[in-house]
Design an enzyme around this catalytic site. Structure first.
Site, PDB file in Angstrom:
ATOM      1  N   ALA A 250       0.855  -1.188   0.000  1.00 47.67           N
ATOM      2  CA  ALA A 250       0.000   0.000   0.000  1.00 47.67           C
ATOM      3  C   ALA A 250       0.889   1.235   0.000  1.00 47.67           C
ATOM      4  O   ALA A 250       2.118   1.142  -0.053  1.00 47.67           O
ATOM      5  CB  ALA A 250      -0.923  -0.012   1.218  1.00 47.67           C
ATOM      6  N   LYS A 251       0.245   2.397   0.095  1.00 47.92           N
ATOM      7  CA  LYS A 251       0.993   3.646  -0.023  1.00 47.92           C
ATOM      8  C   LYS A 251       2.048   3.803   1.064  1.00 47.92           C
ATOM      9  O   LYS A 251       2.999   4.565   0.896  1.00 47.92           O
ATOM     10  CB  LYS A 251       0.035   4.836  -0.007  1.00 47.92           C
ATOM     11  CG  LYS A 251      -0.809   4.965   1.261  1.00 47.92           C
ATOM     12  CD  LYS A 251      -1.787   6.122   1.125  1.00 47.92           C
ATOM     13  CE  LYS A 251      -2.665   6.272   2.356  1.00 47.92           C
ATOM     14  NZ  LYS A 251      -3.637   7.368   2.222  1.00 47.92           N
TER      15      LYS A 251
END
Length: 320
Positions: A250-251
């Site tokens: 994810a980010k």
């Protein structure tokens, strides 16, 4: 003819995990000579943003994907944006109501939290709803409605659910697994489970390839298909990408949105090659245009287990 789709939720930037699912769904459909469509799943209007929906389409086109139907190109089964399809969901709710499969639920979040320690009916969806409001009398419902707007729950019934997943293999869920679930929230928002069933059926989707995090949604959706008298698609739930920290990519892992990669100077072929490699479709992560993968795609090559993306693999993607 196969009809496949990718249906992003525009609540964040498209990252390589999303892009991998989109690429695999596109390859599955294109390799079969089928029709591929794009749908924007913005039924959660509080979290969805129009500019992110446009960004997602632009990012996927940059990657080299195309679609035959979608929000930006139209098609015979539009509109292809969920917030423009609310009347279809209300029609489905009315059909379920006539079939006696819905009931009002007045439980608060505190009430539901109280059952959080109960055995989970489905792996990732929390404790099974105990049916607190299922047996309320009409008078009790009317009295509670004076104090609280209810949500609507779907009564799942007592039949087990079994299906063959093209990646995860044979699946079996016992009667009542997960408990009765919400199809319309008290604030009026339609649930993902109902919206995706109505849309996939209306758009003639024959094959759904999506992330393994949605495998637990399949039995709920299959029950809705049956209750609405609709034909379900074939499912393929592909394992997810995880970072070396054991968490879903994810980010937090930095710079892995398609927009960030593009801004950093990455070529789309570079990203596609990396995605093909981590998906078992290529022996190396050398750059390759998306279309060159079509003749060599086979779902059996996709790993059946979650893929751990090492720090070195991330560095190669980011060309650090």
């Amino acid at each position: 003819m196969m009809r496949g789709r990718f249906a992003p939720t525009p609540s964040g930037l498209m990252h390589v995990g999303n892009a991998r699912t989109a690429l695999l769904a596109w390859l599955q459909t294109r390799s079969a000579g089928g029709t591929f469509l794009m749908r924007t799943e913005d039924v959660d209007t509080a979290r969805s943003r129009a500019e992110l929906a446009e960004q997602a389409l632009a990012d996927l086109r940059w990657l080299g994907l195309d679609w035959d139907e979608g929000p930006d190109v139209g098609g015979p089964y539009g509109p292809y944006t969920q917030s423009e399809r609310l009347d279809r969901y209300e029609e489905a709710l009315a059909a379920l109501e006539r079939a006696g499969r819905l009931y009002s639920c007045f439980c608060s979040r505190a009430d539901l939290a109280a059952v959080a320690s109960a055995p989970h009916g489905l792996g990732s969806e929390g404790a099974a709803y105990p049916g607190t409001c299922r047996a309320l009398t009409p008078a009790e419902r009317a009295e509670r409605r004076l104090r609280k707007e209810p949500s609507l729950r779907f009564a799942v019934g007592a039949a087990p659910v079994r299906f063959d997943d093209a990646v995860a293999g044979p699946q079996a869920f016992p009667p009542g697994a997960g408990g009765d679930f919400i199809v319309k929230r008290a604030d009026g928002m339609i649930s993902y489970q109902l919206a995706v069933v109505v849309d996939d059926a209306a758009m003639g989707i024959t094959d759904v390839l999506r992330g393994a995090d949605l495998l637990d949604s399949a039995p709920r959706q299959l029950r809705l298909y049956e209750a609405l008298g609709l034909r379900p698609p074939r499912f393929a739930h592909v394992p997810l990408l995880f970072g070396s920290d054991g968490k879903r990519l994810a980010k937090r892992h930095g710079g892995i949105s398609l927009a960030a990669l593009r801004d950093a100077g990455a070529a789309p072929e570079q990203v596609v090659g990396w995605l093909a490699h981590v998906s078992g479709l290529a022996d190396t992560d050398e750059p390759v245009p998306a279309r060159e993968l079509i003749p060599r795609f086979h779902l059996g090559r996709v790993p059946a287990e979650n893929v751990v993306v090492t720090d070195e693999m991330l560095r190669r993607l980011l060309r650090e």
